[in-house]
Enzyme design. Structure first.
Site, PDB file in Angstrom:
ATOM      1  N   MET A 115       0.750  -0.987  -0.106  1.00 17.15           N
ATOM      2  CA  MET A 115      -0.070  -0.090   0.068  1.00 17.15           C
ATOM      3  C   MET A 115       0.884   1.327  -0.026  1.00 17.15           C
ATOM      4  O   MET A 115       1.892   1.260   0.597  1.00 17.15           O
ATOM      5  CB  MET A 115      -0.867   0.149   1.210  1.00 17.15           C
ATOM      6  N   CYS A 116       0.529   2.004  -0.581  1.00 15.17           N
ATOM      7  CA  CYS A 116       1.207   3.711  -0.914  1.00 15.17           C
ATOM      8  C   CYS A 116       0.026   4.664  -0.971  1.00 15.17           C
ATOM      9  O   CYS A 116      -1.022   4.265  -1.299  1.00 15.17           O
ATOM     10  CB  CYS A 116       2.296   3.555  -1.953  1.00 15.17           C
ATOM     11  N   GLY A 117       0.564   5.887  -0.703  1.00 11.40           N
ATOM     12  CA  GLY A 117      -0.492   6.964  -1.101  1.00 11.40           C
ATOM     13  C   GLY A 117       0.282   8.014  -2.092  1.00 11.40           C
ATOM     14  O   GLY A 117       1.501   8.147  -2.019  1.00 11.40           O
TER      15      GLY A 117
END
Lengths: 301, 227
Positions: free
Chosen positions: A1-3
């Site tokens: 997961m990343c933003g």
């Protein structure tokens, strides 16, 4: 997961507030990416004949004064620079390739994060809040900016493995997702002369785009062919000299949301990151369609 | 009426207060202000209360809802009303992916568009979408009805069981084992009831019905080479 977060100003009157508007967006994505963060900011363009580079050293104590002195002596070119934590922004009246060759010789440990007329890439390990404070994001000015908060899955947590990745002059890439064919593709791209510093999957996507653009593809053609060449999940945001682009893989496992008002276009992995923007209650807010490129650019400067 | 302001209260405060209504019903009307896209709003409510969320909500809004009537005056993120058991959820804006996923009952109304995988593995819920839906919607839908007033994306109803799908606009492509079916009187009737309940000014006769060809229910030896 990343933003992922991006902000492109349509209203030049807001340019002095770009960093202040963007800082809460980046920090709102801490839950999606707490291990490292970075951003690419565009503005403060250099004149014709000049090139702007962002250099990053491994420590804050690195003697950039000595390095820039040696560089000036070696190339006999006018230059200007300022330091920001462990990085410097260097503006020099020379060809990019000449500067790169000189830096490789004088300072092999110093990384060139970005090169172009406008772009500055600043990134590092730590919480997004630490990164934005380290580099003084809040007070930065510019026309547009894209950023990333990382939760590493495919490779080590290092400064080099954090995003954005440079993909050529004034171009950069941030990525949420994971690529499964990066090993093979990296080998193929190395044969084409593309250099890689890490084992990171996103760097391969960046290298692929850099290669296609070198071959003369337009950004749109390069991104369309990346949909074929890259196997995996991704939402990409691509910064260009005049704007930014967003594209999602055809399956669209990774989120993205866009918002537009008369003043700006903003993108983020989650709406939470947009909620601090002025006028967001009345903005047009929508989810980008898979495998479709969205691009905003102002007329070429 | 009780107002919870999420610029000061936490999501935990909100959900705990709503859960507490099961043991002791103190308030039937709840208003949530400043949601700012927060995740997990009004999740696991199990009482006949009404909740008005005044703004955009994040992921899993109104998930696992039972009995409650929840309205979002904005957009919702991934998984709105996922696994809803009963009650009513209305989204005034658009929904991201997997709206109404695995839901067993109740009514989910989305006034705008819904993203990919809307109604994936739905098990009895009714979903009515005012706009269009994304790709792979109603994948493995088992029961319930999915109504789309706009268009449907790729691979609609792939590996469908017994969900009935009604689409007014175009369908980009049908998934495996999903076929167009005849609209009989009972279908026109149930569709009109759903459209009316959702408050959409639409005529059932303008829609087409899609359902399962029922060819993937059992293993067929002729297909052995495909495995």
């Amino acid at each position: 997961m990343c933003g992922i977060v991006g902000l492109y100003l349509k209203n030049p009157a807001l340019e002095s507030q770009l960093g202040a508007l963007f800082e809460p967006m980046l920090e709102a994505m801490t839950d999606r990416g707490p291990d490292s963060a970075g951003f690419a900011i565009y503005g403060d363009e250099v004149s014709d004949g000049w090139v702007k580079l962002t250099l990053q050293a491994t420590t804050d104590e690195y003697d950039f004064k000595a390095l820039t002195g040696e560089l000036e002596g070696k190339l006999g070119a006018s230059l200007d620079w300022f330091q920001n934590a462990s990085a410097i922004v260097l503006k020099i009246k020379a060809e990019e390739a000449t500067v790169r060759a000189a830096l490789a010789e004088l300072a092999p440990t110093v990384r060139i994060m970005s090169a172009g007329k406008s772009i500055e890439i600043l990134k590092g390990m730590g919480l997004p809040k630490e990164i934005s404070e380290r580099f003084g994001l809040k007070n930065m000015k510019g026309s547009h900016i894209i950023g990333h908060t990382r939760m590493a899955t495919e490779s080590a947590v290092t400064m080099e493995g954090s995003h954005p990745f440079s993909t050529g002059a004034d171009l950069c890439l941030v990525h949420n997702g994971s690529l499964s064919n990066h090993f093979r593709l990296r080998q193929e791209l190395r044969r084409e002369g593309i250099n890689f510093d890490t084992e990171n999957d996103t760097e391969v996507a960046a290298g692929y785009l850099a290669w296609r653009l070198q071959q003369g593809d337009s950004l749109k053609t390069a991104l369309d062919s990346s949909l074929e060449a890259l196997d995996g999940f991704f939402t990409f945001a691509i910064g260009t000299r005049n704007g930014f682009a967003v594209i999602r893989d055809p399956i669209a496992c990774k989120p993205a949301i866009l918002a537009e008002t008369d003043d700006y276009v903003a993108m983020a992995s989650e709406y939470q990151a947009l909620s601090s923007l002025p006028g967001i209650e009345k903005a047009k807010v929508w989810e980008p369609v898979p495998a479709t490129m969205y691009i905003w650019e102002r007329a070429s400067a | 009426m009780k107002t919870i302001d999420l610029s000061s209260a936490t999501v935990r405060d909100l959900n705990q207060a709503l859960h507490d209504q099961v043991n002791q019903l103190e308030e039937r009307e709840w208003v949530v202000t400043h949601p700012n896209g927060a995740h997990n709003l009004a999740v696991g409510v199990n009482e006949a209360v009404s909740v008005d969320i005044q703004g955009h909500a994040g992921y899993y809004c109104a998930g696992m809802n039972q009995k409650a009537s929840i309205t979002v005056h904005g957009n919702v993120g991934v998984g709105c009303a996922e696994n809803m058991m009963s009650g009513y959820v209305r989204v005034k804006g658009s929904a991201s992916q997997a709206a109404g996923a695995t839901a067993h009952g109740g009514l989910l109304v989305i006034e705008g568009d819904a993203g990919a995988r809307c109604g994936i593995s739905m098990k009895g819920v009714d979903i009515v979408v005012g706009g269009s839906i994304g790709h792979m919607s109603c994948f493995m839908g088992q029961a319930g009805r999915l109504v789309v007033c706009g268009d449907a994306g790729d691979a609609l109803g792939d590996s469908l069981y017994e969900t009935r799908i009604y689409v007014k606009g175009t369908v980009e492509s049908l998934g495996s084992d999903c076929i167009a079916k005849e609209m009989r009187a009972e279908h026109l009737e149930e569709l009109q009831v759903l459209l009316d309940r959702a408050g959409f000014n639409e005529k059932a006769a303008d829609f087409k019905r899609y359902g399962s060809a029922r060819q993937l229910y059992n293993f067929k030896v002729d297909n052995a080479s495909a495995y």
